[in-house]
Write a protein that holds these residues in place. Sequence first.
Motif, mmCIF file in Angstrom:
data_model
loop_
_atom_site.group_PDB
_atom_site.id
_atom_site.type_symbol
_atom_site.label_atom_id
_atom_site.label_comp_id
_atom_site.label_asym_id
_atom_site.label_seq_id
_atom_site.Cartn_x
_atom_site.Cartn_y
_atom_site.Cartn_z
ATOM 1 N N GLU A 281 1.001 -1.060 -0.058
ATOM 2 C CA GLU A 281 -0.033 -0.045 0.264
ATOM 3 C C GLU A 281 0.833 1.204 -0.007
ATOM 4 O O GLU A 281 2.129 1.290 0.356
ATOM 5 N N TYR A 283 1.215 3.392 2.116
ATOM 6 C CA TYR A 283 1.358 3.713 3.569
ATOM 7 C C TYR A 283 2.116 2.590 4.101
ATOM 8 O O TYR A 283 1.633 1.509 3.738
ATOM 9 N N LEU A 296 2.639 7.810 5.634
ATOM 10 C CA LEU A 296 1.178 7.834 5.356
ATOM 11 C C LEU A 296 0.924 8.571 4.139
ATOM 12 O O LEU A 296 1.593 9.208 3.636
ATOM 13 N N ASP A 297 -0.467 8.206 3.529
ATOM 14 C CA ASP A 297 -0.933 8.865 2.281
ATOM 15 C C ASP A 297 -1.944 9.662 2.798
ATOM 16 O O ASP A 297 -3.328 9.178 2.825
ATOM 17 N N GLN A 306 -6.598 2.494 5.564
ATOM 18 C CA GLN A 306 -5.648 3.050 5.992
ATOM 19 C C GLN A 306 -5.637 3.652 7.579
ATOM 20 O O GLN A 306 -4.712 3.124 8.552
ATOM 21 N N TRP A 309 -5.391 0.318 9.637
ATOM 22 C CA TRP A 309 -3.840 -0.194 9.543
ATOM 23 C C TRP A 309 -2.865 0.727 10.573
ATOM 24 O O TRP A 309 -2.086 0.212 11.177
#
Length: 445
Positions: A281, A283, A296-297, A306, A309
């Motif tokens: 991913e 992130y 992080l995104d 996200q 997670w």
Amino acid sequence: MRLSASAPSRRTTTPFSLVLAAVLLLVGGLLLALPDRAGAAADTLISQGRPATSSSVEDGTFGPEKAFDGDSATRWASAEGVDPQWLRVDLGPSATVSRVKLVWEAAYATAYRVEISADGVTWTRLATETAGNGGTDDWTGLTGQGRHLRVYGTARGTPYGYSLYTVEVYGTSGTTPPTGSFTVVAAGDIAAQCTASSSSCAHPKTAALAQRLAPAFYLTMGDNQYDDALLSDFRNYYDKSWGAFKAKTRPVPGNHETYDPAGPLAGYRAYFGSIAYPQGEPYYSYDQGNWHFVALDSNSFDDPAQIQWLKDDLARNTKGCVAAYFHHPLYSSGGHGNDPVSKPVWKILYAAGADLVLNGHDHHYERFAPQDPDGRATAGGIVEIVGGMGGAEPYDIETVQPNSQKRISGTYGVLKLDLTDTTYTWQYVGVDDRVKDSAPTYTCH
């Protein structure tokens, strides 16, 4: 030979005094053979190999660490023609200092101070020189306690800068000196559509600076490539500068990476590959020393996957220090201003005791005092840094936010983060190799 001193005393070595010193050394050797010789016990060297910072460097080959590496042939050198300049070393918590020995290169100080500090902000003077002539200055009989020691030059003896082959600090180390020291270089908002063939192109200059600082690895805080972050743009621009150390880079995406006509993050993912998607991913997390890093995104902070997670990742963390980085800052005094999209993530990080958040998006440098997600200053809060001066066009400072401690616009540069198992501090370094801002030293929660 000075056996003891009730007040700070400086001994300077000149060519003549070198001859005298040789004679005294012979006599001293005879004295050492006498069983009742007073003062025979030597102070302990506590500065060698310790983390060092400086106000500037002449270039990357004369970094501050050179004065503390135990090699008499290497040296720190500041930028030329500028007063004041300083060099400092982290000795560990509650070190006690009894002696400081300085070996100057030809670029010496006629006036300087030796100072000590517990926090890197408030300094206590240990010794003062007002008529220096270079050579070796050996300050004995000092009584100081703190974590940071610095040599603060106020007047140069030559038209050049300040340069020290060696700084040796003697005394007693703190009972729990920090370990696991490493350096990270970080920046956001990097590759405009230009190359080094244009003198006004900034990202090749920030890339060269980043390489000179020789960190353990590099972080990017999004908008790595302008304008639409096509794969072809990454190859034509970013790759020609910051791409030189892509393998040691841990990136996150910004909003410009979502503009790709091939699909959001398509060029970003194709260029970085598993470097940006090590856990499948955009992130991910990783550890270095006693630090846990969370990448992080922030384009998808509304993605429940996200957020879950992140909660699970922080719950599993066993490291003592936590840093998170993403593109959109919750607090900023720049053109974009505060971005509430990041507040739910801040709440999760704050509840987990995170220490540091790094952002880009606004094209300036800014640091904030520790604060909670609602913007209230608190010692247990998160320190936020905006570091969006990696190469894109600068933004002006517009509305200064509460708890903002320092703001710089118009000066391209990178963050040089110095981390240990228990502490962190940083400098904002410009592409001219000069330190534009130095932060206090913080202790991890």
